[in-house]
Write a protein that holds these residues in place. Structure first.
Motif, PDB file in Angstrom:
ATOM      1  N   PRO A  52     -58.883  39.743 -42.205  1.00 44.32           N
ATOM      2  CA  PRO A  52     -58.609  39.063 -43.476  1.00 44.32           C
ATOM      3  C   PRO A  52     -57.126  38.753 -43.629  1.00 44.32           C
ATOM      4  CG  PRO A  52     -60.048  40.955 -43.804  1.00 44.32           C
ATOM      5  CD  PRO A  52     -59.554  41.039 -42.397  1.00 44.32           C
ATOM      6  N   GLY A  53     -56.846  37.593 -44.213  1.00 50.63           N
ATOM      7  CA  GLY A  53     -55.466  37.204 -44.456  1.00 50.63           C
ATOM      8  C   GLY A  53     -54.784  36.606 -43.254  1.00 50.63           C
ATOM      9  N   THR A  54     -55.539  36.344 -42.181  1.00 53.06           N
ATOM     10  CA  THR A  54     -54.956  35.730 -40.992  1.00 53.06           C
ATOM     11  C   THR A  54     -55.749  34.481 -40.610  1.00 53.06           C
ATOM     12  OG1 THR A  54     -56.303  36.823 -39.294  1.00 53.06           O
ATOM     13  CG2 THR A  54     -54.408  38.040 -40.132  1.00 53.06           C
ATOM     14  N   ALA A 133     -53.586  35.654 -33.658  1.00 52.01           N
ATOM     15  CA  ALA A 133     -53.796  35.634 -35.100  1.00 52.01           C
ATOM     16  C   ALA A 133     -52.434  35.504 -35.753  1.00 52.01           C
ATOM     17  CB  ALA A 133     -54.491  36.909 -35.569  1.00 52.01           C
ATOM     18  N   VAL A 134     -52.342  34.647 -36.744  1.00 52.61           N
ATOM     19  CA  VAL A 134     -51.079  34.442 -37.449  1.00 52.61           C
ATOM     20  C   VAL A 134     -51.286  34.623 -38.942  1.00 52.61           C
ATOM     21  CG1 VAL A 134     -50.170  32.868 -35.701  1.00 52.61           C
ATOM     22  CG2 VAL A 134     -51.439  31.929 -37.638  1.00 52.61           C
ATOM     23  N   GLY A 135     -50.231  35.073 -39.595  1.00 54.11           N
ATOM     24  CA  GLY A 135     -50.181  35.082 -41.041  1.00 54.11           C
ATOM     25  C   GLY A 135     -49.152  34.064 -41.485  1.00 54.11           C
ATOM     26  N   PHE A 136     -49.026  33.888 -42.780  1.00 49.76           N
ATOM     27  CA  PHE A 136     -48.106  32.893 -43.325  1.00 49.76           C
ATOM     28  C   PHE A 136     -47.167  33.559 -44.309  1.00 49.76           C
ATOM     29  CE2 PHE A 136     -51.874  30.766 -41.892  1.00 49.76           C
ATOM     30  CZ  PHE A 136     -51.385  29.680 -41.189  1.00 49.76           C
ATOM     31  N   THR A 137     -45.883  33.207 -44.206  1.00 53.28           N
ATOM     32  CA  THR A 137     -44.884  33.879 -45.016  1.00 53.28           C
ATOM     33  C   THR A 137     -44.929  33.453 -46.476  1.00 53.28           C
ATOM     34  OG1 THR A 137     -43.217  32.210 -44.450  1.00 53.28           O
ATOM     35  CG2 THR A 137     -43.342  34.163 -43.055  1.00 53.28           C
ATOM     36  N   ASP A 138     -45.533  32.317 -46.775  1.00 52.05           N
ATOM     37  CA  ASP A 138     -45.626  31.840 -48.157  1.00 52.05           C
ATOM     38  C   ASP A 138     -47.044  32.083 -48.663  1.00 52.05           C
ATOM     39  OD1 ASP A 138     -45.665  30.446 -50.556  1.00 52.05           O
ATOM     40  OD2 ASP A 138     -44.306  28.906 -49.823  1.00 52.05           O
ATOM     41  N   PRO A 139     -47.239  32.969 -49.666  1.00 49.54           N
ATOM     42  CA  PRO A 139     -48.587  33.317 -50.105  1.00 49.54           C
ATOM     43  C   PRO A 139     -49.423  32.133 -50.550  1.00 49.54           C
ATOM     44  CG  PRO A 139     -47.002  34.815 -51.081  1.00 49.54           C
ATOM     45  CD  PRO A 139     -46.215  33.738 -50.396  1.00 49.54           C
ATOM     46  N   GLY A 140     -48.810  31.084 -51.102  1.00 48.90           N
ATOM     47  CA  GLY A 140     -49.567  29.954 -51.614  1.00 48.90           C
ATOM     48  C   GLY A 140     -50.262  29.143 -50.544  1.00 48.90           C
ATOM     49  N   VAL A 141     -49.941  29.367 -49.252  1.00 51.12           N
ATOM     50  CA  VAL A 141     -50.652  28.675 -48.182  1.00 51.12           C
ATOM     51  C   VAL A 141     -52.133  29.003 -48.251  1.00 51.12           C
ATOM     52  CG1 VAL A 141     -50.879  28.482 -45.665  1.00 51.12           C
ATOM     53  CG2 VAL A 141     -48.624  28.559 -46.698  1.00 51.12           C
ATOM     54  N   GLY A 142     -52.462  30.137 -48.883  1.00 50.84           N
ATOM     55  CA  GLY A 142     -53.861  30.503 -49.040  1.00 50.84           C
ATOM     56  C   GLY A 142     -54.677  29.442 -49.739  1.00 50.84           C
ATOM     57  N   ARG A 143     -54.047  28.681 -50.632  1.00 54.52           N
ATOM     58  CA  ARG A 143     -54.781  27.617 -51.324  1.00 54.52           C
ATOM     59  C   ARG A 143     -55.206  26.537 -50.335  1.00 54.52           C
ATOM     60  NH1 ARG A 143     -54.145  28.727 -56.612  1.00 54.52           N
ATOM     61  NH2 ARG A 143     -52.246  29.798 -57.288  1.00 54.52           N
ATOM     62  N   LEU A 144     -54.321  26.206 -49.412  1.00 51.87           N
ATOM     63  CA  LEU A 144     -54.666  25.228 -48.381  1.00 51.87           C
ATOM     64  C   LEU A 144     -55.740  25.779 -47.452  1.00 51.87           C
ATOM     65  CD1 LEU A 144     -54.296  22.692 -46.617  1.00 51.87           C
ATOM     66  CD2 LEU A 144     -52.343  23.836 -45.550  1.00 51.87           C
ATOM     67  N   LEU A 145     -55.560  27.018 -46.986  1.00 50.47           N
ATOM     68  CA  LEU A 145     -56.521  27.596 -46.049  1.00 50.47           C
ATOM     69  C   LEU A 145     -57.912  27.702 -46.655  1.00 50.47           C
ATOM     70  CD1 LEU A 145     -54.385  30.461 -44.471  1.00 50.47           C
ATOM     71  CD2 LEU A 145     -54.803  28.156 -43.577  1.00 50.47           C
ATOM     72  N   ALA A 146     -57.979  28.022 -47.947  1.00 53.90           N
ATOM     73  CA  ALA A 146     -59.278  28.141 -48.604  1.00 53.90           C
ATOM     74  C   ALA A 146     -60.027  26.819 -48.632  1.00 53.90           C
ATOM     75  CB  ALA A 146     -59.105  28.681 -50.019  1.00 53.90           C
ATOM     76  N   SER A 324     -41.115  44.949 -47.117  1.00 51.08           N
ATOM     77  CA  SER A 324     -41.849  44.517 -45.923  1.00 51.08           C
ATOM     78  C   SER A 324     -41.508  43.090 -45.524  1.00 51.08           C
ATOM     79  CB  SER A 324     -43.350  44.608 -46.174  1.00 51.08           C
ATOM     80  OG  SER A 324     -43.769  43.617 -47.111  1.00 51.08           O
ATOM     81  N   GLY A 325     -40.777  42.377 -46.379  1.00 55.48           N
ATOM     82  CA  GLY A 325     -40.497  40.975 -46.113  1.00 55.48           C
ATOM     83  C   GLY A 325     -41.672  40.077 -46.372  1.00 55.48           C
ATOM     84  N   GLY A 326     -42.768  40.627 -46.911  1.00 49.29           N
ATOM     85  CA  GLY A 326     -43.948  39.819 -47.192  1.00 49.29           C
ATOM     86  C   GLY A 326     -44.712  39.415 -45.970  1.00 49.29           C
ATOM     87  N   ALA A 327     -44.326  39.896 -44.798  1.00 44.71           N
ATOM     88  CA  ALA A 327     -44.974  39.473 -43.561  1.00 44.71           C
ATOM     89  C   ALA A 327     -46.161  40.357 -43.256  1.00 44.71           C
ATOM     90  CB  ALA A 327     -43.983  39.540 -42.400  1.00 44.71           C
ATOM     91  N   PRO A 328     -47.345  39.768 -42.951  1.00 42.89           N
ATOM     92  CA  PRO A 328     -48.517  40.571 -42.634  1.00 42.89           C
ATOM     93  C   PRO A 328     -48.373  41.226 -41.265  1.00 42.89           C
ATOM     94  CG  PRO A 328     -48.998  38.253 -42.284  1.00 42.89           C
ATOM     95  CD  PRO A 328     -47.617  38.325 -42.880  1.00 42.89           C
ATOM     96  N   THR A 329     -48.978  42.379 -41.108  1.00 44.20           N
ATOM     97  CA  THR A 329     -49.009  43.065 -39.837  1.00 44.20           C
ATOM     98  C   THR A 329     -50.455  43.250 -39.405  1.00 44.20           C
ATOM     99  OG1 THR A 329     -49.168  45.272 -40.812  1.00 44.20           O
ATOM    100  CG2 THR A 329     -46.949  44.363 -40.502  1.00 44.20           C
ATOM    101  N   LEU A 330     -50.656  43.683 -38.180  1.00 46.48           N
ATOM    102  CA  LEU A 330     -52.006  43.914 -37.702  1.00 46.48           C
ATOM    103  C   LEU A 330     -52.674  44.998 -38.532  1.00 46.48           C
ATOM    104  CD1 LEU A 330     -54.116  43.220 -35.644  1.00 46.48           C
ATOM    105  CD2 LEU A 330     -53.088  44.853 -34.070  1.00 46.48           C
ATOM    106  N   ALA A 331     -51.912  46.015 -38.932  1.00 44.90           N
ATOM    107  CA  ALA A 331     -52.493  47.076 -39.786  1.00 44.90           C
ATOM    108  C   ALA A 331     -52.954  46.498 -41.116  1.00 44.90           C
ATOM    109  CB  ALA A 331     -51.463  48.182 -39.997  1.00 44.90           C
ATOM    110  N   ASP A 332     -52.161  45.576 -41.687  1.00 40.87           N
ATOM    111  CA  ASP A 332     -52.566  44.917 -42.935  1.00 40.87           C
ATOM    112  C   ASP A 332     -53.880  44.192 -42.737  1.00 40.87           C
ATOM    113  OD1 ASP A 332     -50.215  45.728 -44.194  1.00 40.87           O
ATOM    114  OD2 ASP A 332     -49.148  43.897 -43.612  1.00 40.87           O
ATOM    115  N   ALA A 333     -53.988  43.413 -41.671  1.00 40.13           N
ATOM    116  CA  ALA A 333     -55.181  42.614 -41.426  1.00 40.13           C
ATOM    117  C   ALA A 333     -56.403  43.482 -41.248  1.00 40.13           C
ATOM    118  CB  ALA A 333     -54.970  41.724 -40.185  1.00 40.13           C
ATOM    119  N   LEU A 334     -56.221  44.653 -40.625  1.00 42.64           N
ATOM    120  CA  LEU A 334     -57.331  45.556 -40.393  1.00 42.64           C
ATOM    121  C   LEU A 334     -57.598  46.470 -41.583  1.00 42.64           C
ATOM    122  CD1 LEU A 334     -56.542  46.569 -36.718  1.00 42.64           C
ATOM    123  CD2 LEU A 334     -58.416  45.112 -37.489  1.00 42.64           C
TER     124      LEU A 334
END
Length: 336
Positions: A52-54, A133-146, A324-334
């Protein structure tokens, strides 16, 4: 995922109105959760867990492969790229029916913190993949991905058709292939950056080709709702009301609220609140203003209220987000 505030062109900000996607694509700033190259021989297969989140991707450099996502089967040829925007669990195999090994159980060499080389030796036809797997540094990208479908596929540079993108796409895939076959110091960084460009290419192609009936992309294209999104994203801290947003849309209050909710999928003021909290996440990541100052800048009078709202939206406190710099990690995703 980041604030939609930075994803939309603002009138007068210098972005050409005939290219509404320039800033959307420019803000797809990615950070690798993990990236791997795989050398496999049939029978082989990978079973990837939900992350999730990637956004997950697979680029086939040579051989053949089949990607199975939610019952959809995609046969890949060399140069083909498949994108799984929502981090959905899926399988990729050399051929239909091949067994799939769990991602974490595959033989591997750890090259760097987020870069690995995978191996499955079945003894048959070989294949080479770049997966990640990549995450995005700007949370609002979620609107596009959705707004994206469960799977996006970009045919490789060898596919039939007179697509003018083929030449540069071929060069890009060749560069990735070169890095994979001749690893040097920094290969993990170069491969990840080249994959970033490929992912943006896939999303751009979908934006140009599709016209969804609902969702964030549909709202951005809507002649009444598009100006509203731009106005909110340009100034999320303004004292917006349903009435003032309806005035921007040039609709009655009731007609606007119904159209906005039906298209975007959430009420107007919930959307405004989300934009404010996404803008706060970006300010916390990029600047050194205090949490209190950030809360005021995005329109909150109460720091405790801002704190509670931020945790509800981003799953962590403002201070922890900044650390954390807002950056997702593998632990976050899992979820670990």
């Amino acid at each position: 995922m980041a604030d939609a505030a930075t994803l939309l062109p603002v009138p007068g900000a210098g972005l050409p109105q005939e290219d509404p996607w320039a800033q959307v694509l420019g803000d797809l700033e990615m950070t690798a959760v993990f990236c791997s190259t795989g050398r496999f021989s049939e029978p082989w297969g990978l079973a990837l867990p939900p992350l999730p989140g990637t956004t997950m991707f697979h680029l086939l450099l040579d051989g053949r492969a089949v990607v199975d996502v939610e019952g959809e089967h995609h046969d890949l040829a060399p140069g083909d790229l498949v994108l799984v925007p929502h981090g959905t669990g899926h399988r990729i195999t050399g051929a239909a029916g091949d067994p799939a090994t769990g991602l974490w159980d595959v033989d591997r060499t750890v090259v760097a913190d987020r870069y690995e080389q995978l191996r499955i030796a079945g003894g048959g036809r070989p294949a080479t993949l770049v997966c990640g797997a990549v995450g995005f540094t700007d949370p609002g990208v979620g609107r596009l991905l959705a707004s994206l479908p469960p799977v996006l596929r970009a045919p490789g540079p060898g596919a039939s058709g007179a697509d003018p993108d083929r030449a540069w796409l071929r060069a890009l895939v060749t560069a990735i292939d070169h890095e994979v076959r001749r690893p040097r110091p920094g290969t993990d960084v170069v491969t990840a950056r080249l994959a970033d460009v490929l992912l943006v290419h896939v999303v751009r192609g979908w934006l140009e080709a599709e016209e969804p009936a609902s969702g964030w992309i549909a709202a951005l294209r809507d002649p009444a709702l598009g100006p509203v999104l731009r106005a909110v994203h340009a100034a999320p801290a303004d004292p917006w009301t349903v009435e003032s947003l309806a005035a921007v849309a040039r609709l009655s209050r009731s007609a606007f609220a119904e159209r906005f909710t039906g298209t975007v999928g959430e009420p107007p003021m919930a959307y405004v609140a989300g934009c404010r909290l996404d803008a706060a996440a970006r300010l916390l990541r990029e600047g050194d203003a205090s949490v209190e100052a950030v809360s005021r800048r995005v329109g909150y009078d109460s720091v405790p209220g801002f704190h509670r709202a931020f945790v509800r939206r981003h799953g962590t406190t403002p201070g922890a987000w900044r650390a954390s710099g807002g950056a997702p990690t593998l632990a976050d995703a899992l979820g670990r």
